[in-house]
Design an enzyme around this catalytic site. Structure first.
Site, PDB file in Angstrom:
ATOM      1  N   ASP A  54     -12.780   5.345 -58.104  1.00  0.00           N
ATOM      2  CA  ASP A  54     -13.450   4.311 -58.899  1.00  0.00           C
ATOM      3  C   ASP A  54     -12.586   3.877 -60.073  1.00  0.00           C
ATOM      4  OD1 ASP A  54     -15.570   2.611 -59.703  1.00  0.00           O
ATOM      5  OD2 ASP A  54     -16.302   4.149 -61.082  1.00  0.00           O
ATOM      6  N   HIS A  87     -27.133   4.744 -65.979  1.00  0.00           N
ATOM      7  CA  HIS A  87     -27.068   4.318 -64.579  1.00  0.00           C
ATOM      8  C   HIS A  87     -26.808   5.508 -63.647  1.00  0.00           C
ATOM      9  CE1 HIS A  87     -22.620   4.322 -65.010  1.00  0.00           C
ATOM     10  NE2 HIS A  87     -22.582   4.355 -63.686  1.00  0.00           N
ATOM     11  N   HIS A 128     -22.082   4.573 -55.639  1.00  0.00           N
ATOM     12  CA  HIS A 128     -21.846   5.283 -56.891  1.00  0.00           C
ATOM     13  C   HIS A 128     -22.461   4.587 -58.104  1.00  0.00           C
ATOM     14  CE1 HIS A 128     -18.416   2.498 -56.632  1.00  0.00           C
ATOM     15  NE2 HIS A 128     -18.337   2.553 -57.944  1.00  0.00           N
ATOM     16  N   ASP A 129     -22.534   3.261 -58.116  1.00  0.00           N
ATOM     17  CA  ASP A 129     -23.056   2.538 -59.280  1.00  0.00           C
ATOM     18  C   ASP A 129     -24.393   1.858 -59.009  1.00  0.00           C
ATOM     19  OD1 ASP A 129     -21.204   3.160 -61.234  1.00  0.00           O
ATOM     20  OD2 ASP A 129     -19.912   1.437 -60.812  1.00  0.00           O
ATOM     21  N   LYS A 179     -26.903   0.805 -61.746  1.00  0.00           N
ATOM     22  CA  LYS A 179     -26.709  -0.348 -62.631  1.00  0.00           C
ATOM     23  C   LYS A 179     -27.812  -1.392 -62.481  1.00  0.00           C
ATOM     24  CE  LYS A 179     -21.659  -0.196 -63.188  1.00  0.00           C
ATOM     25  NZ  LYS A 179     -20.378  -0.892 -62.889  1.00  0.00           N
ATOM     26  N   HIS A 222     -20.112  10.945 -60.644  1.00  0.00           N
ATOM     27  CA  HIS A 222     -18.793  10.306 -60.616  1.00  0.00           C
ATOM     28  C   HIS A 222     -18.245   9.981 -62.007  1.00  0.00           C
ATOM     29  CE1 HIS A 222     -21.282   6.671 -60.913  1.00  0.00           C
ATOM     30  NE2 HIS A 222     -20.192   5.992 -61.220  1.00  0.00           N
ATOM     31  N   HIS A 223     -19.049  10.176 -63.061  1.00  0.00           N
ATOM     32  CA  HIS A 223     -18.542  10.005 -64.431  1.00  0.00           C
ATOM     33  C   HIS A 223     -18.387  11.340 -65.159  1.00  0.00           C
ATOM     34  CE1 HIS A 223     -18.209   5.687 -64.791  1.00  0.00           C
ATOM     35  NE2 HIS A 223     -19.413   5.529 -64.275  1.00  0.00           N
TER      36      HIS A 223
END
Length: 388
Positions: free
Chosen positions: A325, A270, A241-242, A245, A296-297
């Site tokens: 998360d 990201h 998911h990240d 970054k 996911h954000h």
């Protein structure tokens, strides 16, 4: 005799041999089912069932070679759990080593019989037929073994042997394809998890963060009624998911204080970066990871980023990962904050139900809270993941 439901009888409850038409139907039915399966365990079970039904055996087993351990093993054996034998032992070991098929009328009269399995299971092996099968390159990769004929003569015939050879010819090609697919997916899982850890390590998070988010996501998926396959897919992809970054400057990513509006705009990138890294893959696994990285954000009420999606516009996997998360992030100490206490976290989820988070997923979150807490304790930061 209590006839198993997969056999036709002669009208008096006695199992009988298959007619040619019945054999064709069995082959067509099972090959259609096998062609649609990707799980090795499911394919092995279908193949064992096919061999058993074709030659009217009590049991049928599909054996494979474990070269690393120098053993023969079966994940599926009718009436038994996994069995392992030393490579070369028993009838199946002889067939695999020699490439020969065997037709045995009385197993205990033959010195090649390996009786330990009978002793362990309490089953009595009598008649046996064993057929090795090969992969695409002609190398023997395993064997079919049928045990105990159920028709009145109680012995397998040369016709049974030929029919099992027919099943074995199909089994080798199918199994090799499924094994290769599982190896590819296993490699993908390892790569995805490693890449997820890279993304988190840049922001000074531990590898246990991606483990916890993966496990939380699977629990929530199952709680929502998703299938075990979908839950496993989400478990595999959520560590990514990240991943975006990796492109965020350290000055922003590692800043201990509050981000300025301009820095926050950089941080938000990201999600776009992760999506672009993953979206071009032809693999379903990575395409799904791209969705999770991208969404996911997003927030249930449309105030999230990067696209301001709302409610059902957000993919279910993105909505699930968002809950997983945030739950983990709030409960973990990070460079810019202390870990929140559980009651404070639960208060936020109650407050954000229907705002940040899908209300249905929040409800499942509270239903599954004991399982989520157990996962958090199992994968505490600083542990290797094996603690209880």
């Amino acid at each position: 005799m209590n006839e198993p439901p997969h056999y036709r009888d002669d009208g008096r409850g006695v199992p009988r041999e298959r007619t040619p038409e019945e054999l064709l139907r069995i082959i067509f039915d099972y090959t259609a089912k096998i062609s649609g399966e990707r799980s090795l365990r499911s394919v092995l079970l279908l193949m064992a069932d096919m061999g058993r039904d074709m030659i009217v055996a009590d049991r049928c087993t599909v054996w494979l070679i474990d070269h690393a351990k120098q053993e023969l093993f079966t994940m599926i054996a009718h009436g038994a759990s996994e069995i392992r034998l030393p490579l070369g032992s028993g009838f199946v070991g002889h067939s695999i080593a020699s490439g020969e098929s065997l037709l045995i009328e009385d197993a205990y009269a033959d010195p090649r019989h390996h009786p330990e399995s009978d002793l362990r299971t309490g089953y009595r092996t009598k008649a046996v037929v064993t057929v090795p099968f090969v992969g695409n390159d002609g190398t023997i990769i395993g064997a079919y073994q049928a045990v105990n004929k159920l028709t009145p003569q109680a012995a397998f015939t040369p016709r049974d042997l030929e029919q099992l050879k027919l099943a074995a010819a199909y089994a080798g090609k199918s199994l090799e394809s499924v094994i290769l697919q599982e190896e590819i997916e296993s490699t993908q899982r390892e790569i995805i998890f490693a890449m997820g850890q890279i993304g988190e390590s840049r922001s000074k998070e531990t590898g246990n963060h991606v483990k916890r988010v993966a496990e939380y996501s699977a629990v929530l998926a199952l709680g929502l009624g998703l299938s075990a396959d979908e839950a496993e897919l989400l478990r595999m992809v959520s560590p990514m998911h990240d991943i975006g970054k990796v492109a965020i400057p350290d000055a922003v990513l590692l800043k201990p204080g509050k981000l300025t509006p301009a820095e926050f705009e950089q941080m938000k990138q990201h999600t776009e970066v992760g999506y672009q890294l993953l979206r071009s893959s032809g693999r379903a696994l990575l395409k799904t990871a791209a969705i999770v990285a991208y969404q996911h954000h997003e927030k249930w009420n449309g105030t999230g980023y990067p696209r301001g999606l709302k409610e059902e516009e957000i993919h279910l996997y993105g909505r699930i990962t968002a809950v997983a998360d945030v739950f983990d992030a709030l409960g973990s100490e990070r460079i810019y904050k202390k870990a929140w206490e559980l009651e404070r976290i639960l208060g936020l989820f109650r407050e954000e139900r229907g705002k940040h988070f899908d209300p249905r997923i929040v409800d499942v979150f509270f239903e599954q809270l004991p399982a989520l807490i157990e996962i958090r304790n199992r994968y505490r930061d600083g542990d290797n993941g094996d603690s209880e």
